[in-house]
Write a protein that holds these residues in place. Structure first.
Motif, short mmCIF file in Angstrom:
data_model
loop_
_atom_site.label_atom_id
_atom_site.label_comp_id
_atom_site.label_asym_id
_atom_site.label_seq_id
_atom_site.Cartn_x
_atom_site.Cartn_y
_atom_site.Cartn_z
N GLN A 172 32.13 36.45 51.59
CA GLN A 172 32.73 36.65 50.27
C GLN A 172 34.18 37.09 50.40
OE1 GLN A 172 30.88 36.24 46.99
NE2 GLN A 172 33.03 35.77 46.89
N ALA A 173 34.47 37.98 51.34
CA ALA A 173 35.84 38.45 51.53
C ALA A 173 36.76 37.29 51.90
CB ALA A 173 35.88 39.53 52.60
N ALA A 174 36.28 36.39 52.77
CA ALA A 174 37.11 35.24 53.17
C ALA A 174 37.38 34.32 51.99
CB ALA A 174 36.41 34.47 54.30
N ALA A 175 36.40 34.10 51.15
CA ALA A 175 36.59 33.24 49.98
C ALA A 175 37.60 33.86 49.01
CB ALA A 175 35.26 32.99 49.28
N MET A 176 37.52 35.16 48.81
CA MET A 176 38.39 35.83 47.84
C MET A 176 39.79 36.08 48.40
SD MET A 176 36.50 35.85 45.27
CE MET A 176 37.37 36.88 44.13
N ALA A 177 39.93 36.08 49.73
CA ALA A 177 41.24 36.35 50.34
C ALA A 177 42.25 35.26 50.03
CB ALA A 177 41.07 36.50 51.85
N LYS A 178 41.79 34.12 49.56
CA LYS A 178 42.69 33.02 49.22
C LYS A 178 43.49 33.31 47.96
CE LYS A 178 39.58 29.73 51.31
NZ LYS A 178 38.78 28.53 51.16
N PHE A 179 43.11 34.37 47.26
CA PHE A 179 43.73 34.67 45.97
C PHE A 179 44.28 36.08 45.95
CE2 PHE A 179 40.24 31.66 45.32
CZ PHE A 179 40.98 30.58 44.88
N GLY A 180 45.38 36.26 45.24
CA GLY A 180 45.97 37.58 45.08
C GLY A 180 45.22 38.42 44.08
N ARG A 181 44.77 37.80 43.00
CA ARG A 181 44.03 38.49 41.94
C ARG A 181 43.04 37.50 41.33
NH1 ARG A 181 49.12 38.88 41.10
NH2 ARG A 181 49.21 37.81 39.12
N THR A 182 41.95 38.05 40.78
CA THR A 182 40.96 37.22 40.11
C THR A 182 40.43 37.93 38.88
OG1 THR A 182 39.16 38.10 41.46
CG2 THR A 182 40.21 36.06 42.24
N ASN A 208 27.06 31.42 31.63
CA ASN A 208 28.34 30.72 31.73
C ASN A 208 29.29 31.58 32.54
OD1 ASN A 208 27.48 28.60 30.09
ND2 ASN A 208 28.13 29.66 28.24
N LEU A 209 30.16 30.92 33.30
CA LEU A 209 31.15 31.63 34.11
C LEU A 209 32.53 31.05 33.86
CD1 LEU A 209 31.91 33.63 36.41
CD2 LEU A 209 31.52 31.72 37.99
N LEU A 210 33.47 31.91 33.53
CA LEU A 210 34.89 31.57 33.48
C LEU A 210 35.58 32.45 34.51
CD1 LEU A 210 35.50 31.54 29.64
CD2 LEU A 210 35.13 29.58 31.14
N ALA A 211 36.42 31.83 35.34
CA ALA A 211 37.09 32.61 36.38
C ALA A 211 38.52 32.13 36.55
CB ALA A 211 36.33 32.50 37.70
N ALA A 212 39.45 33.08 36.58
CA ALA A 212 40.85 32.81 36.84
C ALA A 212 41.17 33.35 38.23
CB ALA A 212 41.74 33.49 35.80
N HIS A 213 41.83 32.53 39.04
CA HIS A 213 42.17 32.88 40.42
C HIS A 213 43.68 32.72 40.59
CE1 HIS A 213 38.05 31.25 40.45
NE2 HIS A 213 37.81 32.17 41.37
N VAL A 214 44.40 33.83 40.66
CA VAL A 214 45.84 33.80 40.86
C VAL A 214 46.10 33.71 42.36
CG1 VAL A 214 48.02 35.02 40.52
CG2 VAL A 214 46.21 35.17 38.78
#
Length: 155
Positions: A63-73, A94-100
């Protein structure tokens, strides 16, 4: 009858709160073994567009590796549909997700600051009642739409 209805309501609420806590934890980005134990059964199965995973061992790193691609979510779940059957539950939401994108991605890929990758989808899964409370035993994300620049693929 009233006791059964109340018990079902309490169980559905506990599973809904587990889902909401899990989504919030993705944005808080504290992934360790305690995190994994607080959300998942030992034999959990995850099926996400970024990869699949079986078992809780090593899940925090995954999970950490997947999220490390983004600065904020920001992850938001809604329309929880939860059916409890004794010590097991089926769920969907339902899931809405923003990945900066991270600053590194901005520099490496030439993204403008604040560039993001957003998704909308349907999450299906199962939960089990354990000695420590309800835990997720399966989650699968079916994407409905995406917009923006996806993260760079990793080797």
């Amino acid at each position: 009858m009233l006791r059964e209805l109340l018990g079902a309501f309490v169980d559905r609420d506990a599973v809904a709160r587990l889902i909401d806590r899990y989504l919030a934890s993705l944005d808080e980005r504290v992934f360790d073994e305690a995190w994994a134990r607080s959300f998942f059964t030992e034999d959990v199965r995850l099926e996400f567009p970024v990869g699949s995973r079986t078992g809780r061992a090593g899940l925090a790193e995954f999970q950490a590796a997947a999220m490390a691609k983004f600065g904020r979510t920001l992850h938001v779940g809604s329309n929880h549909a939860i059916a409890v059957h004794g010590d097991r539950a089926t769920l969907s939401f339902n899931l809405l997700a923003a990945h900066v994108h991270s600053d590194a991605a901005h520099a490496e890929r030439g993204y403008a600051p604040g560039t993001h990758f957003d998704i909308g989808g349907r999450m299906d899964g199962e939960a089990e009642r354990t000695e420590s409370g309800w835990r997720l035993s399966r989650l699968a994300l079916q994407l409905v739409w995406t917009t923006g620049e996806p993260p760079a693929a990793t080797a």
